[in-house]
Write a protein that holds these residues in place. Structure first.
Motif, PDB file in Angstrom:
ATOM      1  N   LEU A 230       0.822  -1.203   0.000  1.00 43.74           N
ATOM      2  CA  LEU A 230       0.000   0.000   0.000  1.00 43.74           C
ATOM      3  C   LEU A 230       0.861   1.260   0.000  1.00 43.74           C
ATOM      4  CD1 LEU A 230      -2.903  -0.942   2.446  1.00 43.74           C
ATOM      5  CD2 LEU A 230      -3.091  -0.508  -0.009  1.00 43.74           C
ATOM      6  N   LYS A 231       1.960   1.233   0.769  1.00 42.18           N
ATOM      7  CA  LYS A 231       2.874   2.376   0.785  1.00 42.18           C
ATOM      8  C   LYS A 231       3.462   2.619  -0.595  1.00 42.18           C
ATOM      9  CE  LYS A 231       5.521   1.147   4.285  1.00 42.18           C
ATOM     10  NZ  LYS A 231       6.626   1.239   5.279  1.00 42.18           N
ATOM     11  N   ASN A 232       3.863   1.539  -1.266  1.00 39.85           N
ATOM     12  CA  ASN A 232       4.429   1.678  -2.607  1.00 39.85           C
ATOM     13  C   ASN A 232       3.414   2.265  -3.581  1.00 39.85           C
ATOM     14  OD1 ASN A 232       6.892   0.624  -1.815  1.00 39.85           O
ATOM     15  ND2 ASN A 232       6.387  -1.471  -2.394  1.00 39.85           N
ATOM     16  N   ASP A 233       2.162   1.811  -3.477  1.00 40.80           N
ATOM     17  CA  ASP A 233       1.126   2.311  -4.383  1.00 40.80           C
ATOM     18  C   ASP A 233       0.815   3.775  -4.115  1.00 40.80           C
ATOM     19  OD1 ASP A 233       0.784  -0.053  -5.799  1.00 40.80           O
ATOM     20  OD2 ASP A 233      -0.661  -0.851  -4.360  1.00 40.80           O
ATOM     21  N   ILE A 234       0.762   4.170  -2.851  1.00 40.14           N
ATOM     22  CA  ILE A 234       0.489   5.568  -2.505  1.00 40.14           C
ATOM     23  C   ILE A 234       1.619   6.464  -3.012  1.00 40.14           C
ATOM     24  CG2 ILE A 234       0.212   7.200  -0.601  1.00 40.14           C
ATOM     25  CD1 ILE A 234      -1.146   4.946   0.971  1.00 40.14           C
ATOM     26  N   LYS A 235       2.855   6.014  -2.846  1.00 42.45           N
ATOM     27  CA  LYS A 235       3.997   6.783  -3.357  1.00 42.45           C
ATOM     28  C   LYS A 235       3.957   6.868  -4.880  1.00 42.45           C
ATOM     29  CE  LYS A 235       7.040   5.548   0.514  1.00 42.45           C
ATOM     30  NZ  LYS A 235       8.235   4.763   0.933  1.00 42.45           N
ATOM     31  N   LEU A 236       3.601   5.762  -5.525  1.00 43.95           N
ATOM     32  CA  LEU A 236       3.513   5.740  -6.989  1.00 43.95           C
ATOM     33  C   LEU A 236       2.494   6.768  -7.472  1.00 43.95           C
ATOM     34  CD1 LEU A 236       3.373   2.641  -9.280  1.00 43.95           C
ATOM     35  CD2 LEU A 236       1.506   4.276  -9.404  1.00 43.95           C
ATOM     36  N   ILE A 237       1.354   6.822  -6.810  1.00 42.45           N
ATOM     37  CA  ILE A 237       0.296   7.735  -7.224  1.00 42.45           C
ATOM     38  C   ILE A 237       0.692   9.187  -6.990  1.00 42.45           C
ATOM     39  CG2 ILE A 237      -2.055   8.508  -6.682  1.00 42.45           C
ATOM     40  CD1 ILE A 237      -2.725   5.563  -6.126  1.00 42.45           C
ATOM     41  N   SER A 238       1.353   9.461  -5.881  1.00 46.69           N
ATOM     42  CA  SER A 238       1.657  10.838  -5.508  1.00 46.69           C
ATOM     43  C   SER A 238       2.872  11.422  -6.224  1.00 46.69           C
ATOM     44  CB  SER A 238       1.872  10.932  -3.992  1.00 46.69           C
ATOM     45  OG  SER A 238       2.981  10.134  -3.596  1.00 46.69           O
ATOM     46  N   ARG A 239       3.709  10.565  -6.845  1.00 44.37           N
ATOM     47  CA  ARG A 239       4.969  11.054  -7.403  1.00 44.37           C
ATOM     48  C   ARG A 239       5.023  11.083  -8.926  1.00 44.37           C
ATOM     49  NH1 ARG A 239       9.297   7.724  -3.576  1.00 44.37           N
ATOM     50  NH2 ARG A 239       8.793   8.775  -1.599  1.00 44.37           N
ATOM     51  N   ASN A 240       4.050  10.499  -9.616  1.00 42.11           N
ATOM     52  CA  ASN A 240       4.172  10.347 -11.066  1.00 42.11           C
ATOM     53  C   ASN A 240       3.041  11.033 -11.812  1.00 42.11           C
ATOM     54  OD1 ASN A 240       6.495   8.275 -11.183  1.00 42.11           O
ATOM     55  ND2 ASN A 240       5.058   7.333  -9.759  1.00 42.11           N
ATOM     56  N   LYS A 241       3.374  11.544 -12.993  1.00 43.15           N
ATOM     57  CA  LYS A 241       2.403  12.311 -13.780  1.00 43.15           C
ATOM     58  C   LYS A 241       1.213  11.462 -14.189  1.00 43.15           C
ATOM     59  CE  LYS A 241       5.955  15.315 -15.789  1.00 43.15           C
ATOM     60  NZ  LYS A 241       6.607  15.728 -17.047  1.00 43.15           N
ATOM     61  N   ARG A 242       1.515  10.259 -14.702  1.00 42.58           N
ATOM     62  CA  ARG A 242       0.439   9.432 -15.248  1.00 42.58           C
ATOM     63  C   ARG A 242      -0.564   9.037 -14.165  1.00 42.58           C
ATOM     64  NH1 ARG A 242      -0.225   5.710 -19.409  1.00 42.58           N
ATOM     65  NH2 ARG A 242      -2.386   5.012 -19.303  1.00 42.58           N
ATOM     66  N   SER A 243      -0.062   8.650 -13.016  1.00 43.45           N
ATOM     67  CA  SER A 243      -0.956   8.235 -11.931  1.00 43.45           C
ATOM     68  C   SER A 243      -1.730   9.421 -11.369  1.00 43.45           C
ATOM     69  CB  SER A 243      -0.150   7.542 -10.827  1.00 43.45           C
ATOM     70  OG  SER A 243       0.942   8.332 -10.417  1.00 43.45           O
ATOM     71  N   LYS A 244      -1.106  10.599 -11.329  1.00 43.16           N
ATOM     72  CA  LYS A 244      -1.814  11.784 -10.861  1.00 43.16           C
ATOM     73  C   LYS A 244      -2.978  12.118 -11.781  1.00 43.16           C
ATOM     74  CE  LYS A 244       2.029  14.073  -8.463  1.00 43.16           C
ATOM     75  NZ  LYS A 244       2.966  15.228  -8.498  1.00 43.16           N
ATOM     76  N   LYS A 245      -2.751  11.984 -13.095  1.00 43.90           N
ATOM     77  CA  LYS A 245      -3.828  12.259 -14.044  1.00 43.90           C
ATOM     78  C   LYS A 245      -4.964  11.257 -13.879  1.00 43.90           C
ATOM     79  CE  LYS A 245      -3.124  13.971 -18.081  1.00 43.90           C
ATOM     80  NZ  LYS A 245      -2.756  14.233 -19.497  1.00 43.90           N
ATOM     81  N   THR A 246      -4.615  10.011 -13.567  1.00 41.71           N
ATOM     82  CA  THR A 246      -5.634   8.983 -13.353  1.00 41.71           C
ATOM     83  C   THR A 246      -6.506   9.332 -12.156  1.00 41.71           C
ATOM     84  OG1 THR A 246      -4.230   7.256 -14.293  1.00 41.71           O
ATOM     85  CG2 THR A 246      -5.997   6.539 -12.835  1.00 41.71           C
ATOM     86  N   VAL A 247      -5.886   9.795 -11.075  1.00 43.66           N
ATOM     87  CA  VAL A 247      -6.650  10.208  -9.890  1.00 43.66           C
ATOM     88  C   VAL A 247      -7.547  11.403 -10.230  1.00 43.66           C
ATOM     89  CG1 VAL A 247      -6.465  11.139  -7.556  1.00 43.66           C
ATOM     90  CG2 VAL A 247      -4.930   9.316  -8.291  1.00 43.66           C
ATOM     91  N   MET A 248      -7.023  12.328 -11.031  1.00 43.13           N
ATOM     92  CA  MET A 248      -7.802  13.503 -11.424  1.00 43.13           C
ATOM     93  C   MET A 248      -9.026  13.088 -12.240  1.00 43.13           C
ATOM     94  SD  MET A 248      -6.607  16.777 -13.713  1.00 43.13           S
ATOM     95  CE  MET A 248      -5.101  16.900 -12.747  1.00 43.13           C
ATOM     96  N   MET A 249      -8.830  12.143 -13.174  1.00 40.63           N
ATOM     97  CA  MET A 249      -9.952  11.669 -13.977  1.00 40.63           C
ATOM     98  C   MET A 249     -10.987  10.979 -13.094  1.00 40.63           C
ATOM     99  SD  MET A 249      -7.946  10.180 -17.304  1.00 40.63           S
ATOM    100  CE  MET A 249      -9.442   9.519 -18.011  1.00 40.63           C
ATOM    101  N   GLY A 250     -10.506  10.217 -12.104  1.00 38.75           N
ATOM    102  CA  GLY A 250     -11.422   9.580 -11.168  1.00 38.75           C
ATOM    103  C   GLY A 250     -12.235  10.596 -10.394  1.00 38.75           C
TER     104      GLY A 250
END
Length: 489
Positions: free
Chosen positions: A260-280
């Motif tokens: 879970l820590k790895n996934d949270i860091k992945l989401i918070s640090r990368n452009k692609r994952s940030k855009k995915t959260v924004m779309m959500g």
């Protein structure tokens, strides 16, 4: 020169290792394009007469009044969905080919985008109807040219700001504030924008303004690409200030907490994952199309469809690319002493937590009545009990490597499409709608909700059994997935 560029891309398309997938995807995209083209032609042909029936003496004035919001909505969806064309220019940069030719070709490809041409199917029929009903020929032509100039200007604006998510957020907040201020009669921006669009018709010389803006944005985009078209652009070390967060409170959950820590860091640090959260996040507002009581669609089976989308924005956008989020180090991950069960459980819990948060944030739908929010809660239960398993299962067949540092949109991955993932996607939407419709038409809406909730609870009850099936599928596809992640093309 352009003929040679087109020839090279044509050969690359047919010689690609994923040619069959590319061809199937393009065929489906053509069908979708034709579908929207037919809808826009119908809307453009009938809009004038529909507005006349509503009692408006001049339908063009009404259209001009709301064109401001139309273009901002268009720009928003263009930013999220448009796949900017790319070209492998490295081999060409050592050849005697002018950089200007390369840049003009790339920008020219953006000009023939579906997001530009689709407006012609709307505004050409509408312009023809205006001419039939006695509007000035010169006025209609200048109005139409001005509208299309704004459409193409938005294309090059999107090219310039495509990776600037901050700009998108600021603009979205600004437009939302303008809509709210107009709704509460504080400030009406359309009173000013309507005058401009009306001037395009009444004063044809005003069309020079959007045309000059279009040329200016094209020149800016051209200079931007020319300025950054160097090999050593990628060789210069990029200095960044990095902040680390350990999320120590997750340590008590053992292996699950580590993932879970790895996934949270992945989401918070990368452009692609940030855009995915924004779309959500923007999926939260999808229900405004179906759950409001003042529109014809409210109160029918489409409300459960909206409930699935509102609560499952993150689940669909993030979950459909598991395990592709870890494609950069998937081989290393698979060489460690970990089990697929722990790995998948962390992804499942992340989607469940996001679904719960989305459901809480969507509580503003209570403004439209408890039935509207009930559809979202029921959709969330189904997403947790059924769709969370289905997206993980379909992920075993989605062998799409993801560049986490890229701002590419989430819909631009060709390998994400195959027959197995498409078949697994059907129950995500069709099954809950079918269950709700069965109870809705046979008994009443409450019975429909009960059936959907029962399906979600049933899926949650058999979670361990389902997970064992999903785990077995991931093991079967393991080496195919690793091979797909190591291919460059």
């Amino acid at each position: 020169m352009f003929k040679h560029f087109i020839s090279l891309e044509w050969k690359a398309f047919f010689r690609s290792a994923s040619f069959k997938t590319n061809l199937a995807l393009k065929i489906i995209m053509v069908f979708f394009a034709l579908y929207f083209a037919v809808i826009f032609v119908g809307l453009g042909s009938s809009a004038y007469y529909l507005l006349k029936e509503k009692g408006y003496s001049d339908p063009l004035l009404i259209v001009n009044k709301y064109l401001f919001y139309w273009f901002f909505g268009h720009l928003f969806f263009r930013y999220l969905l448009q796949i900017l064309p790319v070209m492998h220019i490295q081999p060409m940069m050592i050849l005697p080919i002018p950089k200007s030719s390369l840049v003009h070709y790339i920008l020219g490809k953006t000009a023939i985008s579906f997001f530009n041409s689709i407006h012609a199917f709307l505004f050409i029929p509408f312009s023809i109807v205006l001419l039939i009903n006695g509007y000035s020929v010169y006025g209609v032509i200048s109005w139409h040219l001005g509208i299309m100039a704004i459409v193409y200007a938005s294309n090059f604006l999107n090219v310039l700001v495509n990776k600037q998510d901050t700009i998108l957020i600021v603009v979205a907040v600004l437009v939302f504030a303008l809509v709210a201020s107009q709704y509460y009669a504080i400030f009406d921006i359309t009173a000013y924008t309507q005058d401009f669009f009306t001037a395009l018709y009444e004063q044809p010389e005003v069309v020079l303004i959007p045309i000059l803006v279009l040329l200016g944005l094209y020149i800016l985009a051209y200079k931007y690409f020319i300025h950054h078209m160097y090999f050593d652009e990628k060789l210069v070390a990029k200095k960044e200030t990095v902040s680390t967060k350990e999320y120590a409170w997750l340590n008590k959950y053992g292996v699950l907490g580590t993932f879970l820590k790895n996934d949270i860091k992945l989401i918070s640090r990368n452009k692609r994952s940030k855009k995915t959260v924004m779309m959500g996040f923007f999926f939260l507002f999808y229900g405004l199309l179906f759950l409001r009581q003042d529109i014809p669609n409210s109160g029918n089976i489409m409300q459960i469809f909206a409930g699935i989308f509102v609560s499952g924005g993150f689940l669909f956008n993030f979950g459909q690319f598991v395990p592709s989020w870890d494609s950069g180090y998937y081989k290393l991950l698979m060489s460690q002493n970990i089990t697929y069960k722990d790995y998948l459980a962390s992804k499942w819990w992340l989607m469940v937590i996001a679904t719960v948060i989305s459901t809480v944030l969507a509580s503003f739908y209570l403004y439209f009545g408890w039935q509207a929010y009930m559809a979202i809660v029921v959709g969330a239960i189904y997403n947790i009990g059924v769709n969370s398993h289905l997206v993980l299962w379909s992920g075993a067949y989605t062998k799409t490597p993801i560049d986490l540092d890229s701002g590419a949109n989430a819909f631009g991955n060709k390998q994400a499409f195959n027959m197995k993932t498409m078949l697994l996607s059907l129950p995500k939407l069709v099954l809950p709608v079918a269950l709700f419709a069965f109870g809705y038409y046979l008994i009443n809406p409450t019975a429909g909700y009960v059936l959907v909730v029962f399906a979600g609870i049933l899926g949650f009850a058999f979670k361990n059994k389902v997970f064992s099936i999903i785990e077995k599928t991931y093991k079967t596809e393991k080496y195919k997935t690793i091979e797909a992640y190591t291919q460059n093309n």
